[in-house]
Design a protein around this motif. Sequence first.
Motif, PDB file in Angstrom:
ATOM      1  N   MET A   1       0.819  -1.209   0.000  1.00 47.19           N
ATOM      2  CA  MET A   1       0.000   0.000   0.000  1.00 47.19           C
ATOM      3  C   MET A   1       0.852   1.259   0.000  1.00 47.19           C
ATOM      4  N   LEU A   2       2.016   1.196   0.603  1.00 44.50           N
ATOM      5  CA  LEU A   2       2.887   2.369   0.694  1.00 44.50           C
ATOM      6  C   LEU A   2       3.712   2.576  -0.575  1.00 44.50           C
ATOM      7  N   LYS A   3       3.573   1.660  -1.529  1.00 47.98           N
ATOM      8  CA  LYS A   3       4.211   1.825  -2.827  1.00 47.98           C
ATOM      9  C   LYS A   3       3.149   2.306  -3.819  1.00 47.98           C
ATOM     10  N   ARG A   4       3.565   2.623  -5.041  1.00 46.76           N
ATOM     11  CA  ARG A   4       2.603   3.124  -6.029  1.00 46.76           C
ATOM     12  C   ARG A   4       1.896   1.944  -6.700  1.00 46.76           C
ATOM     13  N   ASN A   5       1.196   1.175  -5.902  1.00 47.68           N
ATOM     14  CA  ASN A   5       0.533  -0.047  -6.352  1.00 47.68           C
ATOM     15  C   ASN A   5      -0.980   0.176  -6.356  1.00 47.68           C
ATOM     16  N   GLY A   6      -1.511   0.464  -7.522  1.00 48.37           N
ATOM     17  CA  GLY A   6      -2.947   0.692  -7.609  1.00 48.37           C
ATOM     18  C   GLY A   6      -3.762  -0.570  -7.423  1.00 48.37           C
ATOM     19  N   TYR A   7      -3.162  -1.721  -7.715  1.00 50.81           N
ATOM     20  CA  TYR A   7      -3.899  -2.985  -7.641  1.00 50.81           C
ATOM     21  C   TYR A   7      -4.393  -3.266  -6.227  1.00 50.81           C
ATOM     22  N   VAL A   8      -3.553  -3.048  -5.224  1.00 51.50           N
ATOM     23  CA  VAL A   8      -3.975  -3.332  -3.852  1.00 51.50           C
ATOM     24  C   VAL A   8      -5.047  -2.336  -3.409  1.00 51.50           C
ATOM     25  N   LEU A   9      -4.972  -1.104  -3.889  1.00 54.07           N
ATOM     26  CA  LEU A   9      -6.012  -0.135  -3.547  1.00 54.07           C
ATOM     27  C   LEU A   9      -7.354  -0.551  -4.146  1.00 54.07           C
ATOM     28  N   GLU A  10      -7.326  -1.086  -5.359  1.00 55.09           N
ATOM     29  CA  GLU A  10      -8.559  -1.571  -5.978  1.00 55.09           C
ATOM     30  C   GLU A  10      -9.172  -2.703  -5.160  1.00 55.09           C
ATOM     31  N   GLN A  11      -8.351  -3.538  -4.578  1.00 54.14           N
ATOM     32  CA  GLN A  11      -8.863  -4.630  -3.747  1.00 54.14           C
ATOM     33  C   GLN A  11      -9.529  -4.095  -2.483  1.00 54.14           C
ATOM     34  N   ILE A  12      -8.909  -3.111  -1.857  1.00 52.74           N
ATOM     35  CA  ILE A  12      -9.465  -2.532  -0.628  1.00 52.74           C
ATOM     36  C   ILE A  12     -10.815  -1.890  -0.896  1.00 52.74           C
ATOM     37  N   PHE A  13     -10.899  -1.126  -1.995  1.00 49.39           N
ATOM     38  CA  PHE A  13     -12.095  -0.339  -2.279  1.00 49.39           C
ATOM     39  C   PHE A  13     -13.109  -1.066  -3.157  1.00 49.39           C
ATOM     40  N   SER A  14     -12.848  -2.323  -3.499  1.00 44.91           N
ATOM     41  CA  SER A  14     -13.807  -3.076  -4.313  1.00 44.91           C
ATOM     42  C   SER A  14     -15.176  -3.089  -3.628  1.00 44.91           C
ATOM     43  N   PRO A  15     -16.226  -2.703  -4.351  1.00 42.78           N
ATOM     44  CA  PRO A  15     -17.569  -2.743  -3.745  1.00 42.78           C
ATOM     45  C   PRO A  15     -18.148  -4.150  -3.667  1.00 42.78           C
ATOM     46  N   LEU A  16     -17.466  -5.116  -4.289  1.00 44.09           N
ATOM     47  CA  LEU A  16     -17.944  -6.503  -4.292  1.00 44.09           C
ATOM     48  C   LEU A  16     -17.265  -7.241  -3.143  1.00 44.09           C
TER      49      LEU A  16
END
Length: 250
Positions: free
Chosen positions: A87-102
């Motif tokens: 999360m502390l790196k420029r990794n958008g993939y993990v942010l998408e997992q956190i905020f996934s509405p599913l």
Amino acid sequence: MNLPQEKLFQHVESHPYPLLFATISGAHLYGFPSPDSDFDLRGVHMLPLETVVGLDEGDQTVEKEGIYDGLEIDLVTHDVEKFFRLMLKRNGYVLEQIFSPLVVFSTPKHEELKSIAKNCITRHHAHHYLGFAATQWKLFAKESPPRVKPLLYVYRVLLTGIHLMRTGEVEANLITLNVSAKLPYIDELVDRKRSGPEKGMLQAADLEFHKREYERLTTELESAYEANKLPEMPSARDDLNDLLVRLRLQ
């Protein structure tokens, strides 16, 4: 979207470690699943304290596949410390997992993590999406005949990056993103992907058009990166460290 929640939860429930959350990623999150698409679940697990304080590294990543009445489910989770470092790196993939509405499985700490994750978003996440789009385009361009699926991934990644740079919000659903992007060809491509493999191919004549669109949207993402006012660095390290300590000791 009708989700087989019972089967998804059954798969998650059999994970060997306690989970912080498990959400749906992949084509279902991106808005263009086919009738036969499997379910890609992503999440965070918590190794026991005696493991993390000892000499053994423990299961930093757990991959778990299962088939339930013909439905394929793939679950990949990272240990909480590994995930927080991503999360502390420029990794958008993990942010998408956190905020996934599913959401298949959640906890109160997952909600806390969502709040903290907003302070992990930086302007340099644009590089993640630019690199990801370039990789997806190469995969698409070398196929013969070209398929709709990797092309949709190209557009999804670029529009997610543009939206993030302009709004500071993580949105991974291509249909939602296209409400503002208004790309006239997206709905047709999605319909072809959803219809199955027989309609999931493109004509060679379409390649030049989509190449121009890929280059145009890449330039648009680069411009959004230059213009945005998002932070240079994440400010969530202390909050993540505090949450990690509490999770380890609970």
